[in-house]
Design an enzyme around this catalytic site. Structure first.
Site, mmCIF file in Angstrom:
data_model
loop_
_atom_site.group_PDB
_atom_site.id
_atom_site.type_symbol
_atom_site.label_atom_id
_atom_site.label_comp_id
_atom_site.label_asym_id
_atom_site.label_seq_id
_atom_site.Cartn_x
_atom_site.Cartn_y
_atom_site.Cartn_z
ATOM 1 N N ASP A 420 34.045 36.674 73.641
ATOM 2 C CA ASP A 420 35.375 36.053 73.567
ATOM 3 C C ASP A 420 36.338 37.006 72.859
ATOM 4 O O ASP A 420 35.927 38.015 72.275
ATOM 5 C CB ASP A 420 35.231 34.732 72.798
ATOM 6 C CG ASP A 420 36.515 33.917 72.821
ATOM 7 O OD1 ASP A 420 37.340 34.116 73.724
ATOM 8 O OD2 ASP A 420 36.677 33.081 71.908
ATOM 9 N N GLU A 423 40.395 40.707 74.611
ATOM 10 C CA GLU A 423 41.554 41.313 75.318
ATOM 11 C C GLU A 423 41.911 42.667 74.734
ATOM 12 O O GLU A 423 42.351 43.529 75.523
ATOM 13 C CB GLU A 423 42.735 40.354 75.256
ATOM 14 C CG GLU A 423 42.538 39.065 76.035
ATOM 15 C CD GLU A 423 41.518 38.122 75.408
ATOM 16 O OE1 GLU A 423 41.411 38.133 74.165
ATOM 17 O OE2 GLU A 423 40.807 37.426 76.145
ATOM 18 N N ASP A 494 41.432 29.437 77.525
ATOM 19 C CA ASP A 494 41.902 28.212 76.870
ATOM 20 C C ASP A 494 42.896 27.428 77.716
ATOM 21 O O ASP A 494 44.111 27.489 77.501
ATOM 22 C CB ASP A 494 42.504 28.569 75.510
ATOM 23 C CG ASP A 494 41.470 29.200 74.602
ATOM 24 O OD1 ASP A 494 40.270 29.170 74.953
ATOM 25 O OD2 ASP A 494 41.847 29.730 73.545
HETATM 26 C C1 GLC Z 1 38.932 31.074 71.733
HETATM 27 C C2 GLC Z 1 38.081 30.803 72.965
HETATM 28 C C3 GLC Z 1 37.470 29.430 72.887
HETATM 29 C C4 GLC Z 1 36.659 29.319 71.605
HETATM 30 C C5 GLC Z 1 37.530 29.628 70.387
HETATM 31 C C6 GLC Z 1 36.737 29.665 69.095
HETATM 32 O O1 GLC Z 1 40.030 30.252 71.713
HETATM 33 O O2 GLC Z 1 38.804 30.967 74.145
HETATM 34 O O3 GLC Z 1 36.681 29.154 73.997
HETATM 35 O O4 GLC Z 1 36.139 28.029 71.488
HETATM 36 O O5 GLC Z 1 38.162 30.884 70.560
HETATM 37 O O6 GLC Z 1 35.740 30.594 69.154
#
Ligand code: GLC
Length: 766
Positions: A420, A423, A494
């Site tokens: 995650d 980017e 998200d």
């Molecule tokens: C980001 C991710 C999400 C995750 C969060 C906490 O927003 O896209 O899926 O739950 O971080 O890790």
């Protein structure tokens, strides 16, 4: 700068051109990659091709760099209109101004350079911008002008444009403009969003006759104006780098997808269990809580193969550590879940906490593994753990180190990794463009490496897991670039629990599939905002047919496990999760087809029925493979659905009703019904419902045969490792004539099913 064409020279499969006015510029080049793939290249940087997508590491044996580069032009000749290069499938004419035109083998134009005037948008004046900004308005019309690197090509009236990865909005991208710059923007995504998490600079154009694709292989910031500035042309632009694009000539969209995935690599088979249901939430704060989720799934009789551990499991959000305070012993909870048939996937972000004594940080500092400011200091920004530094994944040594770090998770018993924030996301403003990264063997600025940061992280993770486990690595990513499908699956980041995001999920996932990322899904129920029972039920009906099927939501939002919305929604959830488990062998066959041919699992109707005007803009239906059509309800309050079926005979999955296609009709759709249609002659392979895929997967195969005639190939292997690449698999050719089914083993390399049962599908409904 390229004016009149002066001459050309041929070097193997490459043709170089000399132009008046080109000065010291490199000679532009057109290279034959295969009979249907042509590379157009101007080496402005003098660095040659620096592709991160085309790594020539095809998943299938045989496609080596040499064999790809062995096709030469059939002929190269010159006349008044320019230099003509012919292959078996495409004719390229290169003229003055380095205008490059492509024709199919019959001489029909496929794609021509735009030669007319461009419609310059009036630049918005500073005073108008300031005025608009007063109430917080941003200027809607961007000031598109010329990009330092650009290609302007003609559009015909009927052309439709697809692909471009995970963009918001509708299936057909014509008339919209987008940018490629991996971006984490948590605001509810709308049609006018230009950027999202992923950058896949690949577009497919469906013409009245024929189709083609363009992979604009520049991983810096790029721009895709798909006929917004001017009706009859599109613009591909880049701030820096080379002009480097691959033209793919196709008879239809399938040819284009097959070639694009051949060029950039195909999404390989995943482990069978990854197709099961996944449960997740950010905010399972304690071990007790997450154990309660596993218990809840089993108590409510809900099949599930995987629980995701979000950042809560880490010690102060430090990657490759465990939060012993709230989560006690990591290995124990993971192994207890395993006993329940539930795998664990752990999240890993790239941001490494700045903390003396923390082993990952210390190792990275010692070995010089983090990206730096131009002054040579380690660059610090903020992510979940607070001050954090960023591994330089473009450096092969850093990738190796990161791959080895995965051992921590493998030893705990985790079954996969969720990448995650890659980017990379940062909380104290974006990383400046001049931060110094590595691009394999040389330094490169952030502006060049941003869009491949997630790609390189996924590659490191994939390679680490492959080495450590020998199994097919299960990696999920938020950010990626073209070609990332070789290493990772993906989710759309998200989204929100709003109806427009459920609607958007369909074209978004379909376009990602066309862009090579076949194993993808959305956060079922929506990530941000609070889900309603009805929205959850309808989202689950879409999620259950998406390749990656995960219920996930944000900390602080309404709880979102299937049993949190009352008995009715729980029963609906069970019905569709059960159906998902029944369809596992069908989905697995599609995954095999994807690795072999590049065809995505989830498909827009236009991929199968490209000549049907009614499907070119169809955003609310999709296909699973070529024989199941899903027409989900995506409107709040709706209890019926306007369904369109393309040509041919179809059967209503729930009632067995026979319907002649090429028509629209209204299907009643109470909350527990997601309309599904099966193509005549289809055979749908099924497993009995099970709580997780590990239970007796080779015990019983059910073949549901529909009236009509058809042939189907079913694939079977151990669902785990790479032995299938050495022949350890079975394929069965199944011929169906109105329910009379003949099965022939085509390839034998794995154990047989305990039993195969044939069910005449429509009879079963009577
Ligand atoms: C980001 C991710 C999400 C995750 C969060 C906490 O927003 O896209 O899926 O739950 O971080 O890790």
């Amino acid at each position: 700068m390229f004016e009149k064409l002066k001459g050309y020279r041929v070097e193997e499969q490459k043709v170089y051109f000399q132009y008046e006015g080109a000065g010291e510029e490199k000679e532009p080049c057109v290279e034959v990659i295969s009979d249907s793939i042509i590379n157009v290249f101007v080496d402005y940087t003098g660095l040659g091709h620096r592709s991160r997508a085309i790594e020539w590491e095809q998943t299938q044996e045989g496609d080596t760099k040499e064999s790809i580069r062995s096709v030469k032009p059939e002929s190269v000749s010159q006349n008044e209109s320019g230099v003509t290069i012919k292959t078996k499938k495409v004719t390229v004419v290169v003229g003055d101004n380095f205008h490059v035109d492509f024709y199919d083998c019959k001489g029909m134009p496929l794609s021509l350079a735009h030669r007319g005037e461009r419609k310059k948008n009036t630049a918005l004046s500073a005073s108008l911008l300031a005025f608009l900004a007063k109430e917080g308005h941003a200027a809607a019309g961007s000031i598109i002008g010329d990009y330092p690197i650009q290609e302007v090509r003609s559009l015909d009236d009927k052309d439709c444009i697809y692909g471009l990865g995970d963009k918001t909005g509708f299936l057909n991208k014509r008339h919209y403009a987008y940018e490629m710059w991996n971006t984490d923007n948590p605001n509810p995504q709308e049609d006018n969003f230009k950027v999202l998490y992923k950058s896949i600079p690949f577009m497919l154009v469906l013409k009245e006759k024929g189709a083609y694709g363009i992979f604009f292989d520049n991983h810096g910031k790029t721009y895709f104006d798909m006929g917004k500035e001017g009706e009859d042309y599109y613009v591909l632009g880049a701030d820096e780098g080379n002009l480097d694009y691959y033209f793919i000539a196709g008879g239809n969209l399938k040819d284009v997808v097959a070639d694009y995935t051949w060029l950039t690599g195909r999404a390989p088979m995943q482990q069978l269990w990854t197709l099961g249901f996944h449960q997740s939430r950010w905010g399972y704060e304690t071990e007790e809580e997450i154990r309660g989720i596993a218990k809840g799934l089993r108590e409510h009789n809900l099949p599930c193969d995987c629980i995701h551990f979000d950042i809560d499991y880490m010690d102060h959000y430090k990657v490759f550590t465990w939060n012993k305070e709230n989560y006690e012993d990591g290995g124990k909870v993971i192994s207890d879940f395993k006993d329940m048939g539930i795998k664990s996937v752990t999240i890993i972000d790239p941001g490494v906490k700045v903390e003396e004594g923390y082993y990952v940080y210390e190792e990275g500092v010692k070995n010089d593994y983090f990206v730096k400011t131009p002054e040579g200091e380690i660059y610090v920004n903020e992510v979940w753990p607070g001050d954090a530094v960023f591994p330089d994944f473009g450096n092969p040594e850093v990738r190796k180190w990161w791959g080895e770090k995965q051992k921590y998770l493998v030893d705990l018993g985790a079954a996969g990794v969720w990448n995650d924030m890659n980017e990379p996301a940062s909380f104290r403003g974006p990383l400046p463009n001049d931060i110094v990264f590595t691009d394999e063997d040389m330094p490169a600025p952030h502006s060049q490496m941003h869009n491949v940061y997630g790609h390189n992280m996924a590659k490191a993770t994939y390679e680490g897991w492959k080495e450590l486990t020998g199994k097919r690595p299960f990696v999920i990513t938020r950010a990626c670039y073209g070609g990332s499908q070789k290493y990772t699956t993906g989710w759309t980041g998200d989204n929100h629990s709003i109806w427009s995001h459920l609607r958007m999920a369909i074209p978004q996932l379909c376009n990602m599939g066309l862009s090579g990322m076949s194993f993808v899904g959305t956060d079922v129920g929506g990530f941000g905002s609070d889900c309603t029972p009805e929205l959850f039920a309808r989202w689950l009906q879409v999620g259950c047919f998406s390749p990656f099927f995960r219920d996930h939501c944000a900390k602080g939002c309404r709880v979102q496990e299937p049993w949190q919305f009352g008995e009715e929604v729980l029963a609906i959830s069970r019905k569709y999760i059960n159906l998902r488990y029944e369809l596992l062998p069908y989905l697995y066959d599609l995954m095999y087809e994807c690795e072999m041919t590049g065809m995505p699992i989830m498909r827009p109707l236009v991929l199968e029925y490209g000549n049907d005007e009614n499907v070119k803009n169809r955003n609310d239906e999709f296909m699973l493979g070529d024989r199941l059509l899903i027409a989900p309800v995506v409107e709040q309050g709706a209890r019926e659905k306007l369904v369109y079926l393309p040509e041919g005979i179809w059967y209503d999955y729930w009632t067995g009703e026979k319907i002649e296609g090429s028509c629209s009709f209204i299907r009643k759709a109470p909350l527990d019904v997601c309309p599904i249609y099966v193509k005549a002659g289809a055979v749908i392979p099924k497993y009995p419902v099970r709580m997780h895929v590990g239970e007796d997967k080779d015990e019983l195969l059910i073949l549901e045969a529909y009236p009509g005639e058809g042939t189907y190939t079913h694939y079977q292997d151990n669902g785990e490792d790479f032995s299938y690449r050495k022949g350890s698999f079975n394929t069965y050719q199944i011929h169906n004539q109105d329910g009379k089914v003949e099965i022939k083993k085509q390839h034998e390399g794995y154990r047989d099913y305990g039993k195969v049962e044939v069910k005449t599908a429509v009879e079963a409904f009577k």
